[in-house]
Design a protein around this motif. Sequence first.
Motif, PDB file in Angstrom:
ATOM      1  N   GLU A   1       0.843  -1.197   0.000  1.00 14.49           N
ATOM      2  CA  GLU A   1       0.000   0.000   0.000  1.00 14.49           C
ATOM      3  C   GLU A   1       0.876   1.244   0.000  1.00 14.49           C
ATOM      4  OE1 GLU A   1      -2.309   0.657   3.675  1.00 14.49           O
ATOM      5  OE2 GLU A   1      -1.364  -1.153   4.431  1.00 14.49           O
ATOM      6  N   ALA A   2       0.314   2.317  -0.540  1.00 19.75           N
ATOM      7  CA  ALA A   2       1.042   3.587  -0.578  1.00 19.75           C
ATOM      8  C   ALA A   2       0.158   4.677  -0.003  1.00 19.75           C
ATOM      9  CB  ALA A   2       1.404   3.931  -2.016  1.00 19.75           C
ATOM     10  N   ASP A   3       0.777   5.588   0.752  1.00 22.08           N
ATOM     11  CA  ASP A   3       0.081   6.788   1.220  1.00 22.08           C
ATOM     12  C   ASP A   3       0.745   7.985   0.570  1.00 22.08           C
ATOM     13  OD1 ASP A   3      -1.968   6.292   3.475  1.00 22.08           O
ATOM     14  OD2 ASP A   3      -0.330   4.920   3.943  1.00 22.08           O
ATOM     15  N   ALA A   4      -0.060   8.964   0.173  1.00 23.75           N
ATOM     16  CA  ALA A   4       0.500  10.127  -0.507  1.00 23.75           C
ATOM     17  C   ALA A   4      -0.252  11.388  -0.142  1.00 23.75           C
ATOM     18  CB  ALA A   4       0.440   9.910  -2.017  1.00 23.75           C
TER      19      ALA A   4
ATOM     20  N   VAL B   1       2.119  15.269  -6.551  1.00 19.41           N
ATOM     21  CA  VAL B   1       1.863  14.166  -5.624  1.00 19.41           C
ATOM     22  C   VAL B   1       3.183  13.818  -4.946  1.00 19.41           C
ATOM     23  CG1 VAL B   1       1.087  11.772  -5.404  1.00 19.41           C
ATOM     24  CG2 VAL B   1       0.063  13.242  -7.141  1.00 19.41           C
ATOM     25  N   TYR B   2       3.141  13.726  -3.607  1.00 21.80           N
ATOM     26  CA  TYR B   2       4.341  13.274  -2.889  1.00 21.80           C
ATOM     27  C   TYR B   2       3.969  11.997  -2.138  1.00 21.80           C
ATOM     28  CZ  TYR B   2       8.161  12.927   0.440  1.00 21.80           C
ATOM     29  OH  TYR B   2       9.231  12.460   1.177  1.00 21.80           O
ATOM     30  N   ILE B   3       4.677  10.918  -2.441  1.00 22.43           N
ATOM     31  CA  ILE B   3       4.386   9.639  -1.761  1.00 22.43           C
ATOM     32  C   ILE B   3       5.111   9.648  -0.417  1.00 22.43           C
ATOM     33  CG2 ILE B   3       4.665   7.131  -1.873  1.00 22.43           C
ATOM     34  CD1 ILE B   3       4.398   7.401  -4.955  1.00 22.43           C
ATOM     35  N   ILE B   4       4.327   9.588   0.672  1.00 23.97           N
ATOM     36  CA  ILE B   4       4.972   9.649   1.993  1.00 23.97           C
ATOM     37  C   ILE B   4       5.520   8.295   2.417  1.00 23.97           C
ATOM     38  CG2 ILE B   4       3.624  11.656   2.754  1.00 23.97           C
ATOM     39  CD1 ILE B   4       1.927   9.819   4.480  1.00 23.97           C
ATOM     40  N   GLY B   5       4.940   7.216   1.888  1.00 19.54           N
ATOM     41  CA  GLY B   5       5.475   5.902   2.249  1.00 19.54           C
ATOM     42  C   GLY B   5       4.826   4.782   1.470  1.00 19.54           C
ATOM     43  N   ILE B   6       5.623   3.757   1.170  1.00 21.25           N
ATOM     44  CA  ILE B   6       5.103   2.537   0.542  1.00 21.25           C
ATOM     45  C   ILE B   6       5.412   1.397   1.501  1.00 21.25           C
ATOM     46  CG2 ILE B   6       5.339   0.934  -1.410  1.00 21.25           C
ATOM     47  CD1 ILE B   6       6.184   3.398  -3.117  1.00 21.25           C
ATOM     48  N   MET B   7       4.382   0.606   1.826  1.00 23.98           N
ATOM     49  CA  MET B   7       4.569  -0.500   2.769  1.00 23.98           C
ATOM     50  C   MET B   7       4.233  -1.817   2.096  1.00 23.98           C
ATOM     51  SD  MET B   7       2.908   1.300   6.131  1.00 23.98           S
ATOM     52  CE  MET B   7       3.294   0.016   7.295  1.00 23.98           C
ATOM     53  N   GLU B   8       5.007  -2.844   2.424  1.00 22.34           N
ATOM     54  CA  GLU B   8       4.742  -4.183   1.883  1.00 22.34           C
ATOM     55  C   GLU B   8       4.263  -5.073   3.022  1.00 22.34           C
ATOM     56  OE1 GLU B   8       7.072  -7.987  -0.159  1.00 22.34           O
ATOM     57  OE2 GLU B   8       8.154  -6.115   0.171  1.00 22.34           O
TER      58      GLU B   8
ATOM     59  N   PHE C   1       1.679   5.800  11.513  1.00 21.02           N
ATOM     60  CA  PHE C   1       2.824   4.874  11.541  1.00 21.02           C
ATOM     61  C   PHE C   1       3.972   5.429  10.687  1.00 21.02           C
ATOM     62  CE2 PHE C   1       5.275   1.413   9.760  1.00 21.02           C
ATOM     63  CZ  PHE C   1       5.539   0.616  10.859  1.00 21.02           C
ATOM     64  N   ILE C   2       3.643   5.854   9.467  1.00 24.13           N
ATOM     65  CA  ILE C   2       4.675   6.353   8.550  1.00 24.13           C
ATOM     66  C   ILE C   2       5.287   7.650   9.109  1.00 24.13           C
ATOM     67  CG2 ILE C   2       5.074   7.238   6.209  1.00 24.13           C
ATOM     68  CD1 ILE C   2       2.761   5.368   5.285  1.00 24.13           C
ATOM     69  N   ALA C   3       4.420   8.502   9.682  1.00 24.33           N
ATOM     70  CA  ALA C   3       4.907   9.767  10.254  1.00 24.33           C
ATOM     71  C   ALA C   3       5.911   9.499  11.386  1.00 24.33           C
ATOM     72  CB  ALA C   3       3.731  10.592  10.768  1.00 24.33           C
TER      73      ALA C   3
ATOM     74  N   PHE D   1      10.646  17.945   2.362  1.00 26.90           N
ATOM     75  CA  PHE D   1      10.499  16.588   2.916  1.00 26.90           C
ATOM     76  C   PHE D   1      11.874  15.999   3.231  1.00 26.90           C
ATOM     77  CE2 PHE D   1       6.615  17.111   0.323  1.00 26.90           C
ATOM     78  CZ  PHE D   1       5.660  16.839   1.293  1.00 26.90           C
ATOM     79  N   ASN D   2      11.988  15.435   4.434  1.00 25.51           N
ATOM     80  CA  ASN D   2      13.292  14.883   4.824  1.00 25.51           C
ATOM     81  C   ASN D   2      13.099  13.643   5.697  1.00 25.51           C
ATOM     82  OD1 ASN D   2      15.990  14.568   5.383  1.00 25.51           O
ATOM     83  ND2 ASN D   2      15.997  16.074   7.040  1.00 25.51           N
ATOM     84  N   PRO D   3      12.559  12.537   5.100  1.00 24.47           N
ATOM     85  CA  PRO D   3      12.303  11.342   5.923  1.00 24.47           C
ATOM     86  C   PRO D   3      13.600  10.712   6.436  1.00 24.47           C
ATOM     87  CG  PRO D   3      11.908  10.892   3.595  1.00 24.47           C
ATOM     88  CD  PRO D   3      12.192  12.349   3.694  1.00 24.47           C
ATOM     89  N   GLN D   4      13.551  10.252   7.692  1.00 25.24           N
ATOM     90  CA  GLN D   4      14.752   9.627   8.270  1.00 25.24           C
ATOM     91  C   GLN D   4      14.389   8.277   8.860  1.00 25.24           C
ATOM     92  OE1 GLN D   4      15.653  12.614  11.112  1.00 25.24           O
ATOM     93  NE2 GLN D   4      16.512  14.009   9.608  1.00 25.24           N
ATOM     94  N   LEU D   5      14.954   7.227   8.301  1.00 31.57           N
ATOM     95  CA  LEU D   5      14.737   5.881   8.848  1.00 31.57           C
ATOM     96  C   LEU D   5      15.915   5.013   8.465  1.00 31.57           C
ATOM     97  CD1 LEU D   5      12.939   3.621  10.121  1.00 31.57           C
ATOM     98  CD2 LEU D   5      11.914   3.305   7.865  1.00 31.57           C
ATOM     99  N   LYS D   6      16.604   4.520   9.476  1.00 32.14           N
ATOM    100  CA  LYS D   6      17.687   3.554   9.208  1.00 32.14           C
ATOM    101  C   LYS D   6      17.041   2.178   9.258  1.00 32.14           C
ATOM    102  CE  LYS D   6      20.753   4.518  12.465  1.00 32.14           C
ATOM    103  NZ  LYS D   6      20.332   5.709  13.226  1.00 32.14           N
TER     104      LYS D   6
END
Length: 951
Positions: A773-776, A783-790, A862-864, A890-895
Amino acid sequence: MPKRKDLKSILLIGSGPIVIGQACEFDYSGSQALRSLREDGIETVLINSNPATIMTDPTMADHVYLKPLTTKSIVEILKEHPQIDAVLPTMGGQTALNLCIEADEKGIWKDFGVEIIGVDINAINITEDREKFRELMLKIGVGMAPQATATSFLKGKEIAQEFGFPLVIRASYTLGGAGASIVYKPEDFDELLSRGLEISPIHEVMIDKALMGWKEYELELLRDKNDNVVIICTIENMDPMGIHTGDSITVAPAMTLSDRTFQKMRDMAIHMMRSIGDFAGGCNVQFAVSPDEEEDIIAIEINPRVSRSSALASKATGYPIAKIASKLAIGYNLNELDNQITKSTSALFEPTLDYVIVKIPRWNFDKFEGSDRTLGLQMKSVGEVMGIGRSFQEALHKATQSLEIKRNGLGADGKGYTNYDQIIQKLTIPSWDRVFVIYDAIQLGIPLGRIHEITKIDMWFLKQYEELYLLEKEISTYTIATLTKELMLEAKQKGFADRQIAHMLDCYESEVHKKRTEEMNINRVYKLVDTCAAEFKAMTPYYYSTFEEEIEKPDGTRYVENDSIVTDRKKIVVLGSGPNRIGQGIEFDYCCVHGVLAAAECGYETIMINCNPETVSTDFDTADKLYFEPVFWEHIYDIIRHEKPEGVIVQLGGQTALKLAEKLEKYGIKIIGTSFKALDLAEDRGSFSELLKANDIPFPQFGVAETADEALALADELNFPLLVRPSYVLGGQGMKIVINKEELEEHVVDLLRKIPNNKLLLDHYLDGAIEAEADAICDGEDVYIIGIMEHIEPCGIHSGDSNATLPPFNLGEFVMQQIKDHTKKIALALNTVGLINIQFAVKDDMVYIIEANPRASRTVPFIAKAYKEPYVNYATKVMLGDKKVKDFDFNPQLKGFAIKQPVFSFNKFPNVNKNLGPEMKSTGESILFIDSLKDDQFYDLYGRRKMYLSK
């Protein structure tokens, strides 16, 4: 004594994922506590594994740790923050208390020099160890039901033999009444005793003589270091003893106690609190009162922490218990603190109510096929609503209108039971709809005495019901043309909705509304929840609606008094998500709170409408104005007519708010963000697939059926397996995968019986596909995709029940590109302004669209949290036209990866099929961060992924 100077850094333990028995009321308490401590310049460190809540937002604490609630995590945090002086464990429910005790037993607090504040460990041990508690109560002269402790099966049998039946079994150290049961017959005893011993972490149960039919009360207390005690609220359960308070309909203030007994109960509660230990903070005490002239009082239990009821009591009185309890924990006394509502009186006072509160729980039995729906000592509800009115009847009606179970209130909607045997059966065995069945029983002519004899509900409540029925009967003899103003006003003052009055008069709701507002000038007035029955001026705009008689001035002009003054600022209404339920939980509350804050940043006056007492969105200082009202058309429309906002935000409050979009559109009220047309198009599968075809986007073959015959004919074209679902539902309600014609026919007939006139969608089910699924965020141009989850589980398990990874772990570049392209095309084609969530099935490297929802989704918080970005804030500013997507940096940070792990409450329903499928069953979720896919926890999840799939 003023604030302690030695406390500079405090660790707060949250309550983890939402489960039945421990829901977002602790999220509310924890959020308030964090704000309260930070006001005093204290550094706050939070541990909580729940990503869906506002509490774990980076703005709430100085350091937020989304880690599992284990002593291992506690040690890691204490090593990283050697400056932590104290831990506050009373805001996170039983989960936080149990973790605090475990850390204490392991010597962790001692090793790191951390003090426990807000509670005394000895007090917890006394109250949780039922034998010690009993001894203490007898010592201080507080009566209790005959009871004894069993730590073995044999001992339990001996006690039962001595006491006789009915008996109550309660497990020690559990939450929400887990492991508790009433035993009426000796043949059921062995199994229930074994279950209680098994569920208790210390394998101990308390066996009581059952006080069936006694009345039940709860008191919320606060005490400071100087031993000043205030009783914030006295709550009466309409349901007598035998039903867990979390599953009972409760009323504040207490309605049926004599003054003598009320004073005695207050004294006992204070005496009990003082006897269990010398601590400053909140406390909840429960009592049973005999239903005779004697009114004997017996103590049930005491919880030395902020409880489920304290969220309700805070909202009911306007006195923020958790906020004040946190201040007391850091050394303040009550007389040094301000009353948060009046700002001019002290916190050392007891709230006075000039209105009535009714809380009704919200259940989700439909999600647990085959579950035992009887209400008892083990809590089963997933949420609750609260109604505020000038009378019990008005508050009761508002609460029933808030439940969102397709009822318009009590009676007068043609949905009641009319079969005598069925009504008697439903009164005898308490279940979720007994609040409605009492009305049906009176309507059928069953005497009040008989209803009282069966239910043991106090006669006062039953007489209130009877008055409502008699009024309905009287109004039914009129027509819309002949109904008098007096009767219309009385019906409104007693809480009847326009829709119900229309049912009585056999006309349209709009006709009643027009006659009431235009011809009769009977309009809602708004009153303040001010903690002090209007004796002092309140500074906080927290309102409920009611109807009042006109007052005549000496000069002959007539008016009604309205406390809600409309300003000339531009305003935005945010519609809340109503009661928590499976499929629509606290994540939408998170979105609403962020929406309100973002609208305020854009210079709007913010107005929140919601009826859920457990959440942060209904806190008195979240929005500029809070209307604690049902998210029910009539109430919303009246508020909008009063306030005249620029528009209404519907896409943050889940399906509840979304369902009202059509009405808003029809009445010419502006919907902020994505238009109703686009929202509707996404729900209408026919139009949506036309849009997909036009954009050359693949989707599984499907068809629409309105009868079982049509469905069977479609099955020949589409081929099994088929996914069958009704339209306009949330949380996969009624969805099922069927593999042959018999199953198809049975499910379709069942669905059409439950949801008449619904269009059913039949999709060819892509067996073995991967789901993503994708949230945008979209502003109509970019359109800015904030996250894609599998999803780790295969396609066919509801997205809310799947473990899911952010970012995806094994979708190739080719598949990822298709997901990105499809998301952008769909968001633009739907003219999305704000958030959109799209779900995909991936098979043989082809990406198919399952559905698109142009609104905030369950995964946005969750994505936020995972990317440390305030996406709802950004999306709200886009909806309001204040910013464009390209204005944000936009500056997402996730290791590594973040994994969303669903949490289930199946332990409340031991006999239910635990297989997962397209209908959502999880009650909450936690977040797990891993550095790489080599992590053992990921292997474990991936290895089990196919275990649960059920057709």
